[in-house]
Design a protein around this motif. Structure first.
Motif, PDB file in Angstrom:
ATOM      1  N   GLU A   1       2.174   2.905  -2.483  1.00 20.73           N
ATOM      2  CA  GLU A   1       1.834   3.846  -3.552  1.00 20.73           C
ATOM      3  C   GLU A   1       0.773   4.836  -3.101  1.00 20.73           C
ATOM      4  O   GLU A   1       0.797   6.007  -3.468  1.00 20.73           O
ATOM      5  N   GLN A   2      -0.156   4.363  -2.304  1.00 18.14           N
ATOM      6  CA  GLN A   2      -1.236   5.233  -1.848  1.00 18.14           C
ATOM      7  C   GLN A   2      -0.708   6.372  -0.977  1.00 18.14           C
ATOM      8  O   GLN A   2      -1.279   7.458  -0.965  1.00 18.14           O
TER       9      GLN A   2
ATOM     10  N   GLN B   1       0.808  -1.217   0.000  1.00 19.56           N
ATOM     11  CA  GLN B   1       0.000   0.000   0.000  1.00 19.56           C
ATOM     12  C   GLN B   1       0.844   1.270   0.000  1.00 19.56           C
ATOM     13  O   GLN B   1       0.327   2.363   0.213  1.00 19.56           O
TER      14      GLN B   1
ATOM     15  N   GLU C   1      -8.055  11.190 -11.580  1.00 18.51           N
ATOM     16  CA  GLU C   1      -8.429   9.801 -11.857  1.00 18.51           C
ATOM     17  C   GLU C   1      -9.910   9.588 -11.565  1.00 18.51           C
ATOM     18  O   GLU C   1     -10.623   8.946 -12.322  1.00 18.51           O
ATOM     19  N   SER C   2     -10.383  10.169 -10.471  1.00 21.04           N
ATOM     20  CA  SER C   2     -11.791  10.058 -10.114  1.00 21.04           C
ATOM     21  C   SER C   2     -12.667  10.753 -11.152  1.00 21.04           C
ATOM     22  O   SER C   2     -13.723  10.244 -11.524  1.00 21.04           O
TER      23      SER C   2
ATOM     24  N   PHE D   1       1.955   8.021  -1.424  1.00 21.20           N
ATOM     25  CA  PHE D   1       2.623   9.031  -2.232  1.00 21.20           C
ATOM     26  C   PHE D   1       1.736   9.620  -3.321  1.00 21.20           C
ATOM     27  O   PHE D   1       2.181  10.493  -4.059  1.00 21.20           O
ATOM     28  N   GLU D   2       0.520   9.150  -3.456  1.00 21.89           N
ATOM     29  CA  GLU D   2      -0.386   9.707  -4.456  1.00 21.89           C
ATOM     30  C   GLU D   2      -0.824  11.100  -4.017  1.00 21.89           C
ATOM     31  O   GLU D   2      -1.176  11.317  -2.869  1.00 21.89           O
ATOM     32  N   SER D   3      -0.807  12.015  -4.964  1.00 24.53           N
ATOM     33  CA  SER D   3      -1.272  13.363  -4.646  1.00 24.53           C
ATOM     34  C   SER D   3      -2.789  13.398  -4.762  1.00 24.53           C
ATOM     35  O   SER D   3      -3.380  12.629  -5.501  1.00 24.53           O
ATOM     36  N   THR D   4      -3.391  14.314  -4.057  1.00 24.79           N
ATOM     37  CA  THR D   4      -4.843  14.415  -4.123  1.00 24.79           C
ATOM     38  C   THR D   4      -5.276  14.913  -5.495  1.00 24.79           C
ATOM     39  O   THR D   4      -6.349  14.571  -5.965  1.00 24.79           O
ATOM     40  N   ARG D   5      -4.431  15.703  -6.140  1.00 26.18           N
ATOM     41  CA  ARG D   5      -4.757  16.200  -7.473  1.00 26.18           C
ATOM     42  C   ARG D   5      -4.841  15.032  -8.462  1.00 26.18           C
ATOM     43  O   ARG D   5      -5.757  14.950  -9.256  1.00 26.18           O
ATOM     44  N   ALA D   6      -3.883  14.120  -8.381  1.00 25.97           N
ATOM     45  CA  ALA D   6      -3.888  12.951  -9.269  1.00 25.97           C
ATOM     46  C   ALA D   6      -5.089  12.061  -8.964  1.00 25.97           C
ATOM     47  O   ALA D   6      -5.717  11.521  -9.872  1.00 25.97           O
ATOM     48  N   ALA D   7      -5.398  11.923  -7.687  1.00 28.48           N
ATOM     49  CA  ALA D   7      -6.541  11.103  -7.309  1.00 28.48           C
ATOM     50  C   ALA D   7      -7.844  11.722  -7.811  1.00 28.48           C
ATOM     51  O   ALA D   7      -8.734  11.014  -8.284  1.00 28.48           O
TER      52      ALA D   7
END
Length: 104
Positions: A53-54, A51, A65-66, A56-62
């Motif tokens: 990767e989660q 887990q 993707e959403s 280090f994921e930015s909220t912008r990228a998330a």
């Protein structure tokens, strides 16, 4: 004689993993302290590492993707609605033709 299965909280599991990774405490020592098999500690470590990767994921990228996912979902819903409409029109036409032929 049955024993009650023990369960560990997320905090306890995270603490065990943290102690092994950060403080370099051997898994066998942590397992002895918690009175569990070392395999269980290794499973917790593997779960934490999977887990990463989660973290280090930015909220912008998330959000992007959403947003992509939502757009695709909306497009699929529209496509499904169009298909349902075509099916209902074909069924109505089929019923009218059966009535005209005296089959209904």
């Amino acid at each position: 004689m049955t024993r009650k299965r023990r369960s560990f909280t997320a905090t306890q599991k995270a603490d065990a993993v943290r102690r092994h990774l950060k403080e370099q405490i051997p898994v066998s020592q942590i397992a002895d302290e918690m009175n569990v098999q070392p395999t269980m500690i290794h499973n917790w470590i593997n779960a934490a590492l999977q887990q990463l990767e989660q973290a280090f994921e930015s909220t912008r990228a998330a959000k992007a993707e959403s947003s992509k996912h939502d757009a695709k979902l909306q497009k699929l819903r529209e496509k499904l609605d169009a298909k349902n409409e075509v099916i209902s029109e074909l069924m109505e036409e089929n019923i009218r033709s059966k009535k005209a032929n005296g089959e209904l």
